[in-house]
Design a protein around this motif. Structure first.
Motif, PDB file in Angstrom:
ATOM      1  N   ASN A  90       0.834  -1.208   0.000  1.00 14.19           N
ATOM      2  CA  ASN A  90       0.000   0.000   0.000  1.00 14.19           C
ATOM      3  C   ASN A  90       0.866   1.255   0.000  1.00 14.19           C
ATOM      4  O   ASN A  90       0.543   2.248  -0.649  1.00 14.19           O
ATOM      5  CB  ASN A  90      -0.937   0.003   1.203  1.00 14.19           C
ATOM      6  N   ASN A  91       1.972   1.206   0.749  1.00 12.60           N
ATOM      7  CA  ASN A  91       2.903   2.333   0.798  1.00 12.60           C
ATOM      8  C   ASN A  91       3.573   2.535  -0.561  1.00 12.60           C
ATOM      9  O   ASN A  91       3.713   3.675  -1.046  1.00 12.60           O
ATOM     10  CB  ASN A  91       3.947   2.060   1.880  1.00 12.60           C
ATOM     11  N   LEU A  92       3.989   1.443  -1.198  1.00 13.55           N
ATOM     12  CA  LEU A  92       4.610   1.539  -2.520  1.00 13.55           C
ATOM     13  C   LEU A  92       3.628   2.122  -3.534  1.00 13.55           C
ATOM     14  O   LEU A  92       3.987   2.978  -4.348  1.00 13.55           O
ATOM     15  CB  LEU A  92       5.079   0.154  -2.978  1.00 13.55           C
ATOM     16  N   ARG A  93       2.380   1.664  -3.462  1.00 14.99           N
ATOM     17  CA  ARG A  93       1.362   2.133  -4.408  1.00 14.99           C
ATOM     18  C   ARG A  93       1.002   3.603  -4.155  1.00 14.99           C
ATOM     19  O   ARG A  93       1.050   4.428  -5.072  1.00 14.99           O
ATOM     20  CB  ARG A  93       0.108   1.270  -4.294  1.00 14.99           C
ATOM     21  N   ASP A  94       0.640   3.919  -2.922  1.00 15.97           N
ATOM     22  CA  ASP A  94       0.075   5.240  -2.623  1.00 15.97           C
ATOM     23  C   ASP A  94       1.119   6.350  -2.572  1.00 15.97           C
ATOM     24  O   ASP A  94       0.873   7.464  -3.045  1.00 15.97           O
ATOM     25  CB  ASP A  94      -0.684   5.193  -1.289  1.00 15.97           C
ATOM     26  N   ASP A  95       2.270   6.079  -1.964  1.00 15.09           N
ATOM     27  CA  ASP A  95       3.260   7.134  -1.726  1.00 15.09           C
ATOM     28  C   ASP A  95       4.338   7.237  -2.795  1.00 15.09           C
ATOM     29  O   ASP A  95       5.096   8.209  -2.810  1.00 15.09           O
ATOM     30  CB  ASP A  95       3.930   6.915  -0.361  1.00 15.09           C
ATOM     31  N   HIS A  96       4.418   6.256  -3.670  1.00 13.97           N
ATOM     32  CA  HIS A  96       5.480   6.283  -4.679  1.00 13.97           C
ATOM     33  C   HIS A  96       4.917   6.184  -6.096  1.00 13.97           C
ATOM     34  O   HIS A  96       5.050   7.121  -6.887  1.00 13.97           O
ATOM     35  CB  HIS A  96       6.488   5.149  -4.405  1.00 13.97           C
ATOM     36  N   PHE A  97       4.285   5.073  -6.411  1.00 18.52           N
ATOM     37  CA  PHE A  97       3.787   4.872  -7.777  1.00 18.52           C
ATOM     38  C   PHE A  97       2.708   5.881  -8.159  1.00 18.52           C
ATOM     39  O   PHE A  97       2.772   6.496  -9.230  1.00 18.52           O
ATOM     40  CB  PHE A  97       3.248   3.448  -7.920  1.00 18.52           C
ATOM     41  N   ASN A  98       1.725   6.082  -7.303  1.00 19.01           N
ATOM     42  CA  ASN A  98       0.600   6.961  -7.646  1.00 19.01           C
ATOM     43  C   ASN A  98       1.034   8.409  -7.858  1.00 19.01           C
ATOM     44  O   ASN A  98       0.432   9.136  -8.651  1.00 19.01           O
ATOM     45  CB  ASN A  98      -0.483   6.884  -6.570  1.00 19.01           C
ATOM     46  N   LYS A  99       2.048   8.842  -7.144  1.00 19.10           N
ATOM     47  CA  LYS A  99       2.543  10.207  -7.335  1.00 19.10           C
ATOM     48  C   LYS A  99       3.321  10.336  -8.639  1.00 19.10           C
ATOM     49  O   LYS A  99       3.184  11.326  -9.365  1.00 19.10           O
ATOM     50  CB  LYS A  99       3.424  10.611  -6.147  1.00 19.10           C
ATOM     51  N   ALA A 100       4.125   9.333  -8.952  1.00 14.36           N
ATOM     52  CA  ALA A 100       4.943   9.392 -10.170  1.00 14.36           C
ATOM     53  C   ALA A 100       4.092   9.266 -11.427  1.00 14.36           C
ATOM     54  O   ALA A 100       4.411   9.860 -12.460  1.00 14.36           O
ATOM     55  CB  ALA A 100       6.000   8.287 -10.125  1.00 14.36           C
ATOM     56  N   LYS A 101       2.997   8.510 -11.362  1.00  8.83           N
ATOM     57  CA  LYS A 101       2.163   8.331 -12.562  1.00  8.83           C
ATOM     58  C   LYS A 101       1.478   9.639 -12.944  1.00  8.83           C
ATOM     59  O   LYS A 101       1.181   9.866 -14.120  1.00  8.83           O
ATOM     60  CB  LYS A 101       1.134   7.228 -12.341  1.00  8.83           C
ATOM     61  N   ILE A 102       1.231  10.514 -11.981  1.00  6.15           N
ATOM     62  CA  ILE A 102       0.643  11.827 -12.271  1.00  6.15           C
ATOM     63  C   ILE A 102       1.619  12.648 -13.106  1.00  6.15           C
ATOM     64  O   ILE A 102       1.246  13.297 -14.084  1.00  6.15           O
ATOM     65  CB  ILE A 102       0.292  12.579 -10.972  1.00  6.15           C
ATOM     66  N   VAL A 103       2.895  12.598 -12.727  1.00  6.04           N
ATOM     67  CA  VAL A 103       3.932  13.326 -13.465  1.00  6.04           C
ATOM     68  C   VAL A 103       4.015  12.814 -14.902  1.00  6.04           C
ATOM     69  O   VAL A 103       4.255  13.581 -15.837  1.00  6.04           O
ATOM     70  CB  VAL A 103       5.298  13.180 -12.762  1.00  6.04           C
ATOM     71  N   ALA A 104       3.790  11.537 -15.089  1.00  4.33           N
ATOM     72  CA  ALA A 104       3.860  10.933 -16.424  1.00  4.33           C
ATOM     73  C   ALA A 104       2.601  11.180 -17.237  1.00  4.33           C
ATOM     74  O   ALA A 104       2.519  10.752 -18.396  1.00  4.33           O
ATOM     75  CB  ALA A 104       4.105   9.433 -16.295  1.00  4.33           C
ATOM     76  N   GLY A 105       1.622  11.862 -16.652  1.00  2.97           N
ATOM     77  CA  GLY A 105       0.385  12.138 -17.378  1.00  2.97           C
ATOM     78  C   GLY A 105      -0.520  10.924 -17.511  1.00  2.97           C
ATOM     79  O   GLY A 105      -1.372  10.876 -18.403  1.00  2.97           O
TER      80      GLY A 105
END
Length: 417
Positions: free
Chosen positions: A303-318
């Motif tokens: 959940n930490n990997l998904r919410d605090d890392h992946f989900n934030k980076a995917k926004i930057v990638a559009g």
């Protein structure tokens, strides 16, 4: 041992305790039964004599006591309530164990309890199990609001079907009323999300922490689920053979558990660039340490990997629509595009059933892929003169490719200085 002659025979048997065996013969069959007292034995013989005489007079048909017992049991079975059979006969094993006897993971147990709760609300819950009809089941299935969604409805239906399969096998009912096909489940919105592109994956990778970013390639290249990524330990990677052993996943409570299915438990080949990244991530770690961690080196949960890392980076990638699980679809789609067969797709995707792979395969090899194949076959088999537009496009692509190669070569020269 003493015999007393009546209609039939009563034999007194002396041992640790005295018993009385009543016997008679009818239609060439010897019938006998033991009792603790003589009076009971005589009473049984009298009742049997009545049945024999009724048979001789054509009033009723005589059957052996064992046949009568089976008929009585059959009548009692037909009176047994559906709810009692489910809770007493079916649920005790099904609730916590798989068909092969293994204990289910906590998430699977929770789902089983959810589907049982839906089943316990059916209007025929307290009907005799033999009296539930196909019409009753169709009426129950017709209201999807009873389940809160299409998937719970299908899973609860499958539970009902399994209950009746067991009941038929055990002779509890003559046949199953579950004769209809399982309700269909519409494709999930998540399944329709387009795969990530190479450019988008690179942006996501660059915008994650150095200790977590490798998870992007573990998902998109090795087809790993997020729980498998966070459960991956140093000892699971073999740098010499460049393989990774996927044997654990992370449960909802953060513990290591078996992979989702037996098919998921496997050893995957690791391509060279990714192998180098994994090797770097394993440096100075013990065999039981985790490969993907928090920035401070502590274990990271899914959940930490998904919410605090992946989900934030995917926004930057559009790509705010992406799920980590979409990386698996990305891997499978790419595998099909580079020529994987359906059988290879199933093996690579580590799917427990062919239908899942077939759905993914058909999606990945859809209209665009078919157009690409048609064009490729034509180019191979049918000679033609290139058009001006085709030549210009080829020149542009070649120049771009040449520039990329020169840039990579310059970077190599720069590293050597």
């Amino acid at each position: 041992m003493r015999k007393e002659q009546t209609w039939g025979t009563i034999i007194t048997i002396h041992g640790k305790s005295t018993t009385y065996e009543a016997r008679y013969t009818y239609r060439k069959q010897r019938i006998c039964k033991r009792f603790k007292d003589k009076l009971s034995a005589q009473g049984w013989l009298n009742s049997e004599k009545t049945l024999v005489e009724a048979d001789r007079k054509g009033i009723s048909k005589w059957t052996t006591p064992s046949e009568r017992k089976r008929q009585e049991d059959a009548i009692n079975r037909r009176k047994r309530l559906f709810c009692d059979y489910v809770t007493e006969e079916f649920v005790p094993n099904w609730l916590d164990y798989s068909a092969d006897g293994r204990e289910l993971a906590s998430g699977s147990k929770r789902k089983h309890r959810e589907y049982l709760a839906h089943l316990s609300k059916v209007f025929f819950w307290k009907y005799p199990i033999a009296e539930v009809s196909t019409e009753d089941i169709n009426r129950w299935l017709s209201n999807i609001k009873n389940f809160g969604g299409a998937t719970p409805r299908k899973k609860t239906f499958q539970l009902l079907k399994s209950v009746y399969e067991k009941a038929v096998n055990e002779g509890m009912v003559d046949r199953s009323p579950v004769t209809m096909k399982a309700p269909k489940v519409p494709k999930s919105k998540q399944a329709e999300i387009p795969p990530a592109t190479a450019e988008q994956l690179q942006i996501i990778y660059e915008n994650m922490a150095p200790t977590t970013r490798i998870s992007i390639w573990l998902g998109a290249i090795l087809d790993m689920r997020i729980g498998e990524v966070t459960a991956l330990q140093v000892q699971d990677f073999d740098g010499k053979t460049q393989t990774i052993h996927i044997r654990h996943s992370e449960s909802d409570d953060g513990e290591l558990k078996d992979t989702k299915t037996d098919a998921s438990h496997t050893t995957q080949p690791v391509p060279p660039i990714l192998a180098g990244l994994i090797n770097d991530a394993c440096k100075n770690k013990k065999p039981t340490d985790f490969i993907v961690t928090k920035p401070n080196g502590e274990r990271i949960h899914k959940n930490n990997l998904r919410d605090d890392h992946f989900n934030k980076a995917k926004i930057v990638a559009g790509r705010p629509d992406l799920h980590f699980h979409t990386l698996r679809a990305t891997s499978i789609t790419t595998a099909v595009q580079v020529g994987a067969s359906l059988k290879e797709t199933m093996q690579w995707g580590r799917h427990a059933d062919a239908k899942t792979s077939l759905d993914r395969y058909q999606r990945a090899s859809g209209a665009d892929r078919m157009r690409e194949l048609a064009n490729g076959i034509e180019a191979r088999l049918m000679p033609h003169e290139p058009t001006e537009a085709e030549l210009k496009q080829a020149i542009v692509e070649t120049k771009k490719r040449l520039a990329d190669l020169e840039s990579q070569l310059d970077a190599i020269y720069h590293q050597k200085r």
